[in-house]
Scaffold this motif. Structure first.
Motif, PDB file in Angstrom:
ATOM      1  N   ILE A 116       0.838  -1.197   0.000  1.00  0.00           N
ATOM      2  CA  ILE A 116       0.000   0.000   0.000  1.00  0.00           C
ATOM      3  C   ILE A 116       0.873   1.247   0.000  1.00  0.00           C
ATOM      4  N   ASN A 117       1.890   1.218   0.852  1.00  0.00           N
ATOM      5  CA  ASN A 117       2.824   2.328   0.937  1.00  0.00           C
ATOM      6  C   ASN A 117       3.599   2.517  -0.343  1.00  0.00           C
ATOM      7  N   SER A 118       4.150   1.405  -0.785  1.00  0.00           N
ATOM      8  CA  SER A 118       5.091   1.459  -1.891  1.00  0.00           C
ATOM      9  C   SER A 118       4.402   1.828  -3.201  1.00  0.00           C
ATOM     10  N   ILE A 121      -1.441   3.135  -2.948  1.00  0.00           N
ATOM     11  CA  ILE A 121      -2.801   2.796  -3.346  1.00  0.00           C
ATOM     12  C   ILE A 121      -3.674   2.652  -2.103  1.00  0.00           C
ATOM     13  N   THR A 122      -4.980   2.528  -2.316  1.00  0.00           N
ATOM     14  CA  THR A 122      -5.886   2.273  -1.194  1.00  0.00           C
ATOM     15  C   THR A 122      -5.875   0.787  -0.878  1.00  0.00           C
ATOM     16  N   ARG A 123      -6.351   0.417   0.319  1.00  0.00           N
ATOM     17  CA  ARG A 123      -6.207  -0.958   0.767  1.00  0.00           C
ATOM     18  C   ARG A 123      -7.118  -1.919   0.024  1.00  0.00           C
ATOM     19  N   ASN A 124      -8.145  -1.399  -0.636  1.00  0.00           N
ATOM     20  CA  ASN A 124      -9.011  -2.311  -1.379  1.00  0.00           C
ATOM     21  C   ASN A 124      -8.729  -2.316  -2.891  1.00  0.00           C
ATOM     22  N   ARG A 125      -7.654  -1.647  -3.269  1.00  0.00           N
ATOM     23  CA  ARG A 125      -7.237  -1.695  -4.665  1.00  0.00           C
ATOM     24  C   ARG A 125      -6.502  -3.008  -4.921  1.00  0.00           C
ATOM     25  N   LYS A 126      -6.967  -3.767  -5.901  1.00  0.00           N
ATOM     26  CA  LYS A 126      -6.364  -5.071  -6.153  1.00  0.00           C
ATOM     27  C   LYS A 126      -5.015  -4.933  -6.851  1.00  0.00           C
ATOM     28  N   VAL A 127      -4.169  -5.908  -6.582  1.00  0.00           N
ATOM     29  CA  VAL A 127      -2.803  -5.872  -7.122  1.00  0.00           C
ATOM     30  C   VAL A 127      -2.486  -7.205  -7.794  1.00  0.00           C
ATOM     31  N   TYR A 147       4.782  -6.458  -8.765  1.00  0.00           N
ATOM     32  CA  TYR A 147       3.462  -6.052  -8.296  1.00  0.00           C
ATOM     33  C   TYR A 147       2.937  -4.924  -9.171  1.00  0.00           C
ATOM     34  N   LEU A 148       1.732  -5.102  -9.678  1.00  0.00           N
ATOM     35  CA  LEU A 148       1.119  -4.047 -10.483  1.00  0.00           C
ATOM     36  C   LEU A 148      -0.294  -3.780  -9.995  1.00  0.00           C
ATOM     37  N   PRO A 149      -0.629  -2.529  -9.676  1.00  0.00           N
ATOM     38  CA  PRO A 149      -2.023  -2.200  -9.348  1.00  0.00           C
ATOM     39  C   PRO A 149      -2.897  -2.618 -10.525  1.00  0.00           C
ATOM     40  N   TYR A 150      -3.957  -3.361 -10.228  1.00  0.00           N
ATOM     41  CA  TYR A 150      -4.735  -3.933 -11.315  1.00  0.00           C
ATOM     42  C   TYR A 150      -5.554  -2.875 -12.052  1.00  0.00           C
ATOM     43  N   CYS A 151      -5.427  -2.900 -13.382  1.00  0.00           N
ATOM     44  CA  CYS A 151      -6.276  -2.086 -14.230  1.00  0.00           C
ATOM     45  C   CYS A 151      -6.857  -2.999 -15.299  1.00  0.00           C
TER      46      CYS A 151
END
Lengths: 256, 256
Positions: A116-118, A121-127, A147-151
DNA sequence: GAGTGGTCTAGACCACGGT
DNA sequence: CCGTGGTCTAGACCACTCT
């Protein structure tokens, strides 16, 4: 035999001006802080128009040789000694190229605190997590986690992931031009899990490369860590000479 | 509220042209290989002279966004994904700065086989050896060895050597502008001697950085190896954005 | 031959620095 | 005030590519 009429004759004027001044700097005739002849003086000296003179000076400025202060003049810059060009590709380094990969895991997870820090993102954003092993000649040489924030449109298809480098993974959602990348390079001893992955039985250190990707707005769009077996990773860097490539064309012509 | 008349109004035309095209590339409207509008077309579009248009395009070319083929046009370049800017200074890295050094040895020796090869010298050419320890807060953090082919005026005075980085050592005989530098970075376990120097009692790997210096003619003028304690060395690199610094001046003006 | 980029000129106006 | 660099123009000629 004079050099006159040799190389420099067919050199465009602006290059000739740039090369002449560069030589003076390289020889030490002009030292950091020294003023260059004014643009008008150079116009007279080379019988050239001011635009041509300025083009030569622009070259030197781009290469970091000089800088200008409006209303005062052009000056020799202090050289930057601590800056190098590093070539890095997780699949290919100075002594080794990856010829096979193994997908350990592709998953969509909820981020832990560190992620989340790195990734900001918000805690419910999928990765998306991608864990891979890299091989050379059948030997495991690196353990790789991304690790990639899911889009939407992200690569979760195995084929797309297997041989993709990090920048390539995000290329679908952002133009590669718009990506800012950071590397942090360090060394450490492997933990038990990594030892198993990389077939390490004796005292062999790891080269660790953390890679972070940012979009144009500075938002993180991915982070990854690659753990190389120390004996399969050498990195190469060199001081850049942005210069003189332009001139080679003319030098070659002169030699023939 | 329209942006029109905001930032872009007072931006010089050549920058406006460059920014517009760059944005199209970053957004993906223009892809690698695509042709840009011809220079004459841009002249008409921006009501600018050709020199001004070409200045904008020159900017983009310098930043690696485009290239030109005479007689054909300007095209979007494939981005270079594997090139980073590395900041390296043996005395100062991402997590640590050297605050004290200890000279272990300054000597003039005859080169062994490996040195002859590496420095491309004859066997009777004398070589300066400098061996140092680097400290931070009283702790030894790196063991450093340098070799320089001996020339008159070389630094063999202790004061000159103690806190000098490698480029600084050769600065007296060559202009720093004229030096080409190479780094090779890898990791290994320390041998017994190095362990003693660096107070290593447990399993701690080394970060090793080999540095080679060349003069303008490509002749080696020095080589050195620095052995960092793994826990005191992190290197930092980033993809370069040569761009957009020029624009900040104008952006700041617009914000006020 | 028409269009492209590469080089170059001889002016112009501006903002700025030092006198 | 004059000299400096920063921006810009409206032409010119060349070599090249494509048709």
């Amino acid at each position: 035999m004079m050099e006159y009429g040799g190389i420099n004759m067919r050199l465009p004027i602006y290059l000739r001006i740039a090369e002449d001044i560069k030589e003076k700097i390289n020889k030490g005739e002009l030292k950091p802080g020294d003023a260059i002849y004014s643009e008008n003086a150079l116009c007279r000296a080379y019988k050239a128009s001011r635009m041509t003179v300025r083009r030569g000076l622009a070259l030197l400025a781009n290469e970091g040789y000089i800088y200008s202060i409006p209303g005062k003049g052009n000056f020799v810059r202090e050289p930057d000694n601590d800056t190098y060009t590093l070539y890095y590709n997780e699949m290919k380094n100075f002594i080794n190229s990856v010829d096979k990969t193994k997908l350990l895991e592709v998953n969509i997870i909820l981020p832990n605190y560190k992620l989340i820090n790195s990734l900001q993102i918000t805690r419910n954003r999928k990765v998306i997590v991608i864990r891979r092993l890299f091989f050379t000649g059948g030997e495991p040489v690196a353990y790789d986690v991304k690790y990639l924030p899911y889009c939407k449109g992200m690569p979760i298809v195995e084929k797309e992931i297997r041989y993709a480098t990090f920048p390539e993974m995000v290329a679908k959602s952002t133009s590669l031009f718009a990506i800012k990348k950071e590397l942090i390079i360090y060394t450490q001893m492997p933990d038990e899990e990594t030892k198993k992955y990389l077939n390490i039985y004796n005292e062999l250190p790891l080269m660790v490369v953390e890679q972070k990707l940012y979009n144009r707005e500075g938002k993180p769009i991915g982070m990854g860590i690659t753990y190389f077996r120390g004996d399969y990773c050498k990195l190469y860097a060199e001081s850049y000479f942005s210069d003189s490539k332009i001139c080679e064309k003319y030098k070659n012509e002169a030699e023939t």
